[in-house]
Design an enzyme around this catalytic site. Structure first.
Site, PDB file in Angstrom:
ATOM      1  CB  VAL A  26      -0.754  -6.777  11.641  1.00 42.41           C
ATOM      2  CG1 VAL A  26      -1.956  -7.582  12.070  1.00 42.41           C
ATOM      3  CG2 VAL A  26      -0.985  -5.301  11.946  1.00 42.41           C
ATOM      4  CB  THR A  67      -7.045  -1.497   8.475  1.00 38.32           C
ATOM      5  OG1 THR A  67      -6.373  -1.735   9.718  1.00 38.32           O
ATOM      6  CG2 THR A  67      -8.024  -0.357   8.631  1.00 38.32           C
ATOM      7  CD  GLU A 100      -3.932  -6.392  16.499  1.00 41.61           C
ATOM      8  OE1 GLU A 100      -4.393  -7.534  16.513  1.00 41.61           O
ATOM      9  OE2 GLU A 100      -3.717  -5.746  17.543  1.00 41.61           O
ATOM     10  CD  GLU A 158       4.356   0.152  12.622  1.00 41.32           C
ATOM     11  OE1 GLU A 158       5.402   0.810  12.513  1.00 41.32           O
ATOM     12  OE2 GLU A 158       3.599  -0.093  11.660  1.00 41.32           O
ATOM     13  CG  PHE A 182      -3.348   9.941  20.488  1.00 40.22           C
ATOM     14  CD1 PHE A 182      -2.816   9.775  19.223  1.00 40.22           C
ATOM     15  CD2 PHE A 182      -3.300   8.880  21.372  1.00 40.22           C
ATOM     16  CE1 PHE A 182      -2.248   8.574  18.844  1.00 40.22           C
ATOM     17  CE2 PHE A 182      -2.731   7.674  21.005  1.00 40.22           C
ATOM     18  CZ  PHE A 182      -2.208   7.521  19.739  1.00 40.22           C
ATOM     19  CB  ILE A 183      -3.848  16.465  23.388  1.00 43.84           C
ATOM     20  CG1 ILE A 183      -3.443  16.168  24.834  1.00 43.84           C
ATOM     21  CG2 ILE A 183      -5.266  16.004  23.107  1.00 43.84           C
ATOM     22  CD1 ILE A 183      -4.164  17.047  25.855  1.00 43.84           C
ATOM     23  N   GLY A 212       2.429  10.278  11.211  1.00 44.41           N
ATOM     24  CA  GLY A 212       2.812   9.494  10.037  1.00 44.41           C
ATOM     25  C   GLY A 212       2.483   8.035  10.272  1.00 44.41           C
ATOM     26  CB  CYS A 245      -2.235   2.870  10.818  1.00 45.41           C
ATOM     27  SG  CYS A 245      -1.705   1.148  10.787  1.00 45.41           S
ATOM     28  NE  ARG A 266       4.909   0.789   6.648  1.00 43.70           N
ATOM     29  CZ  ARG A 266       4.241  -0.356   6.837  1.00 43.70           C
ATOM     30  NH1 ARG A 266       3.527  -0.878   5.859  1.00 43.70           N
ATOM     31  NH2 ARG A 266       4.279  -0.985   7.991  1.00 43.70           N
TER      32      ARG A 266
HETATM   33  N1  LIG Z   1       1.327  -1.672  11.254  1.00 47.87           N
HETATM   34  C1  LIG Z   1       0.426  -1.382  12.193  1.00 47.87           C
HETATM   35  O1  LIG Z   1       0.714  -0.753  13.203  1.00 47.87           O
HETATM   36  C2  LIG Z   1      -0.999  -1.831  12.024  1.00 47.87           C
HETATM   37  C3  LIG Z   1      -1.855  -1.798  13.124  1.00 47.87           C
HETATM   38  C4  LIG Z   1      -3.168  -2.208  12.969  1.00 47.87           C
HETATM   39  C5  LIG Z   1      -3.618  -2.626  11.725  1.00 47.87           C
HETATM   40  N2  LIG Z   1      -2.773  -2.631  10.667  1.00 47.87           N
HETATM   41  C6  LIG Z   1      -3.288  -3.119   9.384  1.00 47.87           C
HETATM   42  O2  LIG Z   1      -2.860  -4.462   9.205  1.00 47.87           O
HETATM   43  C7  LIG Z   1      -2.579  -4.706   7.823  1.00 47.87           C
HETATM   44  C8  LIG Z   1      -1.141  -5.185   7.668  1.00 47.87           C
HETATM   45  O3  LIG Z   1      -0.294  -4.116   8.087  1.00 47.87           O
HETATM   46  P1  LIG Z   1       1.273  -4.336   8.330  1.00 47.87           P
HETATM   47  O4  LIG Z   1       1.805  -3.043   8.843  1.00 47.87           O
HETATM   48  O5  LIG Z   1       1.484  -5.588   9.109  1.00 47.87           O
HETATM   49  O6  LIG Z   1       1.747  -4.569   6.824  1.00 47.87           O
HETATM   50  P2  LIG Z   1       3.194  -4.985   6.299  1.00 47.87           P
HETATM   51  O7  LIG Z   1       3.365  -4.299   5.009  1.00 47.87           O
HETATM   52  O8  LIG Z   1       4.207  -4.802   7.378  1.00 47.87           O
HETATM   53  O9  LIG Z   1       3.060  -6.553   6.046  1.00 47.87           O
HETATM   54  C9  LIG Z   1       2.236  -7.117   5.080  1.00 47.87           C
HETATM   55  C10 LIG Z   1       2.874  -8.430   4.639  1.00 47.87           C
HETATM   56  O10 LIG Z   1       1.966  -9.133   3.789  1.00 47.87           O
HETATM   57  C11 LIG Z   1       2.739  -9.838   2.828  1.00 47.87           C
HETATM   58  N3  LIG Z   1       1.883 -10.274   1.714  1.00 47.87           N
HETATM   59  C12 LIG Z   1       1.339  -9.541   0.718  1.00 47.87           C
HETATM   60  N4  LIG Z   1       0.610 -10.329  -0.099  1.00 47.87           N
HETATM   61  C13 LIG Z   1       0.694 -11.578   0.387  1.00 47.87           C
HETATM   62  C14 LIG Z   1       0.159 -12.848   0.001  1.00 47.87           C
HETATM   63  N5  LIG Z   1      -0.605 -12.968  -1.085  1.00 47.87           N
HETATM   64  N6  LIG Z   1       0.467 -13.926   0.742  1.00 47.87           N
HETATM   65  C15 LIG Z   1       1.237 -13.811   1.833  1.00 47.87           C
HETATM   66  N7  LIG Z   1       1.776 -12.661   2.259  1.00 47.87           N
HETATM   67  C16 LIG Z   1       1.504 -11.550   1.550  1.00 47.87           C
HETATM   68  C17 LIG Z   1       3.837  -8.861   2.455  1.00 47.87           C
HETATM   69  O11 LIG Z   1       4.925  -9.509   1.861  1.00 47.87           O
HETATM   70  C18 LIG Z   1       4.160  -8.255   3.837  1.00 47.87           C
HETATM   71  O12 LIG Z   1       5.206  -8.971   4.472  1.00 47.87           O
HETATM   72  C19 LIG Z   1      -2.905  -3.405   7.089  1.00 47.87           C
HETATM   73  O13 LIG Z   1      -4.230  -3.452   6.642  1.00 47.87           O
HETATM   74  C20 LIG Z   1      -2.761  -2.364   8.181  1.00 47.87           C
HETATM   75  O14 LIG Z   1      -3.556  -1.228   7.935  1.00 47.87           O
HETATM   76  C21 LIG Z   1      -1.475  -2.266  10.785  1.00 47.87           C
END
Ligand SMILES: NC(=O)c1ccc[n+]([C@@H]2O[C@H](COP(=O)([O-])OP(=O)(O)OC[C@H]3O[C@@H](n4cnc5c(N)ncnc54)[C@H](O)[C@@H]3O)[C@@H](O)[C@H]2O)c1
Length: 451
Positions: free
Chosen positions: A11, A121, A154, A158, A255-256, A263, A266, A334
């Site tokens: 994100v 999230t 967001e 992915e 989505f059907i 997996g 999220c 994941r």
């Molecule tokens: N991946 C998706 O498709 C997606 C879509 C929508 C929402 N989200 C939500 O967005 C959020 C982030 O998801 P993601 O998949 O990008 O996570 P991710 O694990 O890919 O990235 C998170 C990053 O945050 C960093 N981090 C942790 N603590 C930190 C700090 N104190 N200072 C700076 N950096 C720090 C980690 O090192 C990591 O690089 C989650 O809440 C997720 O549910 C994810």
């Protein structure tokens, strides 16, 4: 605008690169020094179509910078986006330690009016906790600085993250402040040139909208998987049923698709967190509980079919697995169905040759060392290599290069011509004509495997 994005994962990096692409000055901060060092050299920590050139161009022209701490002068701004992870706790609730840790850091550094945007999230009510954490840090240093906490969940997917961010269906902004509304509209309007797709609402409404969206999509998938399993028992081909109901505009086709379960980082965690939120408020979420239970069971379906066909002891058998990522277009493993399948196959004594177009590096890093050491898992360089000498092919992720393979070649290189199609990619009749034993998800046939 000058923006600071904290957390440079799927994100954060996409958000930072896309804002920079629109002309903003962005600094992406991550505590992972290895990640930041790589990004400074143009090495991306994740695979996402279109992201690499966007990061490279904006980094080169100085609009996208990287650092490891909010103390770095490059990270100073009046607008901070929190985009760190919110992984599940043991009890299913979202672990807020990273979000609140970042909030505290922000509180330790701000000196003038700041907008703090929550992009992670997070459960309903988190904005209040973020506000309290910042207030606490300000009080500790006796500082009086005004700030707003905004919820801007967001919705990127992915595998299509850049496209989703650049052309969003909608952008949800949760705030009560007219001033913040203006700033957020200004920031996001360049992403919606044809017509505005900004939805303003209360902070808690926005927090809930994200969970409700993911839970709805997960529900569609689990519902369809349940129908598929029933079809199999009733002598029905679920693919005809899917077409039959998808054509109803009230239902739609997305989505059907029946499959081997959902997996990713999220859906599983967000359904869990919503269940927890309900329980914490003395409410039993019956639908959500069933969605999760069906999905956990669905991830076992491929293995159950294999066991039904080959028996409980798979020692001496080799399975060619196509696709490891939780879905096409990403290297993310994941909660992937492949992980559940590989665990079960290896536990039953089988050996596996696997291939994925982009998730090989992640697989090498994340699968247990013992699987490689015992030679039970071999990662192959090319998709057909994974099928050489295999007793069965198992399609787990529906990457495009797997959709129309050379089945004549496959029949010749496999030891036994058996196909388990976990995403209903192939025509059962054609495969049977070509001499394969075929088993899909919810596709009853004369030689059906009755679960
Ligand atoms: N991946 C998706 O498709 C997606 C879509 C929508 C929402 N989200 C939500 O967005 C959020 C982030 O998801 P993601 O998949 O990008 O996570 P991710 O694990 O890919 O990235 C998170 C990053 O945050 C960093 N981090 C942790 N603590 C930190 C700090 N104190 N200072 C700076 N950096 C720090 C980690 O090192 C990591 O690089 C989650 O809440 C997720 O549910 C994810």
């Amino acid at each position: 605008m000058k923006l600071t994005i904290i957390g440079t994962g799927y994100v954060g990096l996409v958000t930072g690169a896309c804002f920079a692409e629109m002309g903003n000055n962005v600094t992406c901060v991550d505590i992972d020094q290895h990640k930041i060092a790589g990004l400074k050299k143009g090495v991306l920590p994740i695979y996402e179509p279109g992201l690499e050139p966007m990061v490279a161009n904006n980094h080169k022209n100085g609009r996208l910078r990287f650092c490891t701490s909010l103390t770095d002068p490059a990270a100073k701004s009046n607008m901070y986006f929190i985009a760190v992870g919110t992984p599940p706790e043991e009890d299913g609730s979202a672990d807020l330690q990273y979000v609140l840790g970042v909030a505290r850091e922000i509180g330790r550094h701000i000196t003038q009016h700041t907008i703090v945007v929550d992009k992670s999230t997070v459960p309903v009510g988190t904005a209040d906790k973020v506000k309290a954490a910042i207030d606490d840090e300000l009080a500790k240093r006796g500082a009086k600085v005004s700030f707003d906490v905004v919820s801007n969940p967001e919705f990127l997917k992915e595998g299509a993250a850049v496209e989703d961010f650049m052309r969003p269906d909608r952008v949800i902004i949760g705030t009560d402040s007219e001033q913040v509304r203006k700033v957020m509209r200004d920031l996001y309007l360049p992403f919606m040139r044809t017509h505005e797709r900004l939805l303003f609402m209360g902070v808690r409404d926005a927090e809930m909208a994200k969970y409700a969206g993911n839970a709805m999509l997960a529900t569609k998938i689990s519902f369809m998987n349940e129908i598929a399993n029933l079809c199999e028992r009733l002598g029905v081909d679920v693919e005809n049923v899917r077409n039959g109901i998808g054509s109803d505009s009230r239902i739609g086709y997305s989505f059907i698709y029946p499959g081997a379960g959902y997996g990713g980082s999220c859906f599983p965690k967000d359904v869990k967190a919503l269940i927890r939120m309900a329980k914490d408020h003395d409410y039993e979420p019956k639908v959500l509980g069933a969605v999760e239970a069906r999905n956990n069971a669905q991830k076992q379906v491929l293995f159950e079919k294999i066991r039904h066909r080959f028996g409980p002891n798979l020692k001496g058998l080799c399975f060619g697995v196509w696709g490891l990522a939780f879905k096409p277009g990403t290297d993310d493993l994941r909660e992937a169905s492949s992980v559940v399948l590989l665990n079960a196959l290896i536990g039953a004594g089988a050996s596996i040759k696997a291939y994925d177009p982009v998730a090989m590096q992640t697989a090498r890093r994340e699968f247990p060392r013992a699987w490689f050491d015992s030679n039970q898992l071999k990662l192959m360089d090319e998709q057909y290599q994974a099928l050489e000498g295999a007793d069965a092919m198992v399609l787990v992720t529906e990457w495009k290069p797997f959709r129309h393979p050379d089945f004549d070649r496959i029949r010749k290189i496999m030891k036994q011509a058996v196909v388990f199609d976990g995403r209903n990619q192939y025509d059962p009749a054609l495969l049977r004509q070509a001499g394969f034993e075929y088993s899909g998800i919810g596709r009853a046939t004369p030689d059906k495997i009755n679960l």
